[in-house]
Design a protein around this motif. Sequence first.
Motif, PDB file in Angstrom:
ATOM      1  N   ARG A 115      47.037  40.537  41.231  1.00  0.00           N
ATOM      2  CA  ARG A 115      46.380  40.775  42.516  1.00  0.00           C
ATOM      3  C   ARG A 115      45.030  40.069  42.556  1.00  0.00           C
ATOM      4  NH1 ARG A 115      49.316  45.359  41.380  1.00  0.00           N
ATOM      5  NH2 ARG A 115      50.639  46.108  43.100  1.00  0.00           N
ATOM      6  N   LEU A 140      41.772  39.228  44.852  1.00  0.00           N
ATOM      7  CA  LEU A 140      40.995  39.597  46.027  1.00  0.00           C
ATOM      8  C   LEU A 140      39.931  38.531  46.277  1.00  0.00           C
ATOM      9  CD1 LEU A 140      40.108  41.582  48.261  1.00  0.00           C
ATOM     10  CD2 LEU A 140      38.615  42.671  46.548  1.00  0.00           C
ATOM     11  N   THR A 166      44.766  38.430  48.621  1.00  0.00           N
ATOM     12  CA  THR A 166      44.211  39.143  49.773  1.00  0.00           C
ATOM     13  C   THR A 166      42.835  38.567  50.092  1.00  0.00           C
ATOM     14  OG1 THR A 166      45.355  41.185  49.135  1.00  0.00           O
ATOM     15  CG2 THR A 166      43.487  41.396  50.658  1.00  0.00           C
ATOM     16  N   VAL A 222      39.382  39.091  52.359  1.00  0.00           N
ATOM     17  CA  VAL A 222      38.536  39.903  53.233  1.00  0.00           C
ATOM     18  C   VAL A 222      37.283  39.094  53.550  1.00  0.00           C
ATOM     19  CG1 VAL A 222      39.411  42.069  52.296  1.00  0.00           C
ATOM     20  CG2 VAL A 222      37.342  41.043  51.312  1.00  0.00           C
ATOM     21  N   GLU A 254      32.985  45.287  52.042  1.00  0.00           N
ATOM     22  CA  GLU A 254      34.394  44.877  52.084  1.00  0.00           C
ATOM     23  C   GLU A 254      34.942  44.635  50.678  1.00  0.00           C
ATOM     24  OE1 GLU A 254      32.477  44.201  55.921  1.00  0.00           O
ATOM     25  OE2 GLU A 254      31.948  43.503  53.911  1.00  0.00           O
ATOM     26  N   ALA A 283      35.337  48.142  48.979  1.00  0.00           N
ATOM     27  CA  ALA A 283      36.431  48.931  49.553  1.00  0.00           C
ATOM     28  C   ALA A 283      37.809  48.446  49.142  1.00  0.00           C
ATOM     29  CB  ALA A 283      36.312  48.925  51.080  1.00  0.00           C
ATOM     30  N   ASN A 284      37.908  47.201  48.665  1.00  0.00           N
ATOM     31  CA  ASN A 284      39.234  46.617  48.404  1.00  0.00           C
ATOM     32  C   ASN A 284      39.477  46.207  46.950  1.00  0.00           C
ATOM     33  OD1 ASN A 284      40.652  46.076  51.207  1.00  0.00           O
ATOM     34  ND2 ASN A 284      38.473  45.644  51.504  1.00  0.00           N
ATOM     35  N   CYS A 285      38.536  46.496  46.053  1.00  0.00           N
ATOM     36  CA  CYS A 285      38.629  45.939  44.689  1.00  0.00           C
ATOM     37  C   CYS A 285      39.356  46.828  43.692  1.00  0.00           C
ATOM     38  CB  CYS A 285      37.237  45.611  44.156  1.00  0.00           C
ATOM     39  SG  CYS A 285      36.196  47.062  43.849  1.00  0.00           S
ATOM     40  N   GLU A 311      42.345  47.714  42.952  1.00  0.00           N
ATOM     41  CA  GLU A 311      43.551  47.243  42.262  1.00  0.00           C
ATOM     42  C   GLU A 311      43.483  45.763  41.884  1.00  0.00           C
ATOM     43  OE1 GLU A 311      46.923  48.207  44.641  1.00  0.00           O
ATOM     44  OE2 GLU A 311      46.657  50.370  44.388  1.00  0.00           O
TER      45      GLU A 311
END
Length: 346
Positions: A4, A6, A32, A34, A65, A68-70, A72
């Motif tokens: 994954r 980011l 992903t 952001v 941002e 909030a998304n890190c 995994e």
Amino acid sequence: MTTRILCVADGGITPAMMSALKELESYDAEVTIVEDSQMTSMAEITDRMGVIERAGIDAAPTCPELLANCAEADVIVVHVASVNREVIDAAPNLKLVCVLRGGYENADVEYLKSKGIRLTNAPWRSANAVADFTVGMMIAENKNIARSHHFLKEGKWVKRYPNQPFIRDMRKCTVGLVGFGFIGSRVAKRLSGFECRVVVFDPYVDAKEIEAHGVDVADSLESLLEASDFVSLHMRISSDTHHMIDAEALRRMKPTAYLVNTARADLVDEEALVDALRGHRIGGAAIDVYAEEPIGTDHPYLSLDNVTLVSHLAGTSADTMQTSVEIGYEDLEAYLKGEELINRRA
């Protein structure tokens, strides 16, 4: 197992540019993207990096941002968003951080090392842009290009300038490069076409490696300063290089020599440089970086007749940001293929 990744885009490296990293999904990766809501313009980016360089990573706020998304993420890719302790602790699976900048001050290097997390950056992303600009600054200051433009805009036809007795052809000049990394070496390559002598001081690069570029090696900073008609700075900031160009260094320069700084403001003692320029103890200077940016309307540089000033533009190029992504892609591809990282820093 899927890796994954980011990616945090911003106003410099946009989501559209970051989308090139989606091609990594052919290596069983999930990418992903952001967007950093705090960094939507180059002005905000420049200000943020100035804060981090002067006060350290903890002086900058965490990108919401990213945080909030890190959780995994196995890999985090950023431009200027900070990968600080808060982010690192919130990303228990993190194995690699890729900073798409020439520097990596926005990553907590020591904490990453303590966690066994690898770090890469894009060290030469703006090297060509800065090298082009540096040579342009040399010529602009020596040939009074900016000053003449300024006077013409005021309706003045000026033919004589303070440096009139020592306006030189580049082929007659010695250019001293302080630092010979990605940028300094490219400046030397460009100067070869001007037929000038190039001399280099860089205690961190092997002398034989420097000589292989067809330039001379100075045995000390002092000898370079004394020999050069242009002194161009290309070092990073450290405890050893902070104010390396101070009053004593400026006294060693020729009274006709020009100082060019497209690197970092804190390499130069600004007060000492203003004093040397005001007293015409050196020929002039060309400056792109400042201790405080933007400079105030009362900055002493603005009252001088022997300095060319620009607003931190050396790395500006339509190609720089895309080059950052290309460099990052190569390291990410190597990581996913289990190969050695090209630009590893930790």
